[in-house]
Design an enzyme around this catalytic site. Structure first.
Site, PDB file in Angstrom:
ATOM      1  CB  SER A   1      -4.728  -4.409  -1.742  1.00 21.03           C
ATOM      2  OG  SER A   1      -4.211  -5.384  -0.871  1.00 21.03           O
TER       3      SER A   1
ATOM      4  CE  LYS B   1      -8.845  -3.842  -3.474  1.00 24.61           C
ATOM      5  NZ  LYS B   1      -8.366  -3.218  -2.236  1.00 24.61           N
ATOM      6  CB  THR B   2      -7.801   1.191  -0.666  1.00 21.89           C
ATOM      7  OG1 THR B   2      -8.405  -0.010  -0.157  1.00 21.89           O
ATOM      8  CG2 THR B   2      -8.813   2.315  -0.633  1.00 21.89           C
ATOM      9  N   GLY B   3      -5.071   0.299  -1.530  1.00 17.62           N
ATOM     10  CA  GLY B   3      -3.961  -0.600  -1.251  1.00 17.62           C
ATOM     11  C   GLY B   3      -3.140   0.011  -0.134  1.00 17.62           C
TER      12      GLY B   3
END
Length: 299
Positions: free
Chosen positions: A77, A241-243
């Site tokens: 993501s 922003k993480t994923g």
């Protein structure tokens, strides 16, 4: 979207890459590429297993540190931050409106839909979908935005407009999280270069207002408390922003802001050997961040 519309989107990205928000100023002379210095994170890998890709770029000194910086990792993501940037560029090109309402149907639902789930049967604005995708990583929101963008081909064109000729774009959510060769992968060095181009460089193609909105969403996100954010010295903040993939991938990318001085850009992609305690995977990224800032003399 018709074929003509799709060509308009691709042409728009090309024009933005050349003209940067329609401004007439000459482009800055590209800097000669400088090989990053090595950042030894082998101890972290030995202690925790898996494979870690990590790059830190000091925007003040220009120093870059990398561990497996040129290897491929599934991005999960983290791409949603880039998707929002691509959508902003469409708005700037007159091809999209932030207030345009997009219907949300039951057929659009996939796992993790905190924003779109309650809206099934109604509609959400493009901006609401963008905010939901970046802040809380809503998967149906990302798919709706990808389709509005013109599909996977247009997302590829966005990366190419940044000078990124290596990031792959192959699938929608949630299939894109599944490891399958080079599909839906990025290299950490390229991710840092993209972040720098969009969020740091003076000639970013993003307007000041759109860049500020994107950074606000990335700062306000409640996700990833134990990742980059946990590795920061006191007084620092991060827009990120993480994923995450349930079978091991744990990622975090963003810009780290000290109380004073230039920011540091970080891209961290940790592919754990197997699914396991999320806090342990998060801690690997936090420790890598601490080690990188110390090596840069920024701790």
């Amino acid at each position: 979207m018709t074929r003509t519309d799709r060509r308009s989107v691709l042409t728009g990205f090309g024009a933005l890459a050349l003209g940067g928000c329609g401004r007439a100023e000459p482009q800055a002379t590209p800097e000669a590429p400088v090989a990053p210095a090595a950042l030894d994170l082998s101890g972290l890998e030995r202690a925790n297993g898996g494979r870690l890709g990590f790059v830190a770029h000091d925007a003040g000194s220009g120093r870059r540190l990398a561990w497996r910086g040129d290897e491929r990792f599934v991005y999960c993501s983290t791409f949603k931050m880039y998707l929002a940037a691509a959508t902003f560029l469409r708005v700037q090109a007159g091809q999209e409106r932030l207030d345009r309402q997009i219907p949300v149907a039951a057929a659009d639902m996939v796992n993790h839909a905190p924003v779109t789930g309650p809206a099934v049967g109604g509609a959400l604005s493009v901006e609401t979908l963008m905010k939901g995708a970046v802040e809380v990583s809503d998967n149906p929101a990302a798919n709706l935005l990808l389709r509005a963008l013109g599909g996977l081909e247009s997302m590829r064109a966005f990366y190419r407009s940044l000078g990124d000729d290596s990031t792959t774009v192959d699938r929608f959510e949630p299939e894109m999280n599944r490891l399958d060769g080079d599909k839906d992968t990025i290299v950490p060095l390229r991710s840092v270069a993209n972040l720098k181009r969009l969020l740091i460089d003076a000639d970013t193609p993003l307007s000041e207002d759109h860049k500020a909105r994107l950074l606000r969403w990335m700062t306000d996100t409640p996700t990833g408390q134990g990742r980059i954010k946990a590795g920061l010295p006191a007084g620092w903040t991060v827009a990120h922003k993480t994923g995450t993939g349930g079978y091991g991938p744990t990622n975090d990318i963003g810009v780290l802001y000290p109380p004073a001085g230039a920011p540091v850009i970080v891209a961290a992609y940790y592919h754990a050997a197997a699914a396991g305690p999320a806090d342990r995977h998060d801690a690997v990224i936090a420790e890598a961040t601490r080690l990188a800032l110390a090596a840069l003399g920024r701790a």
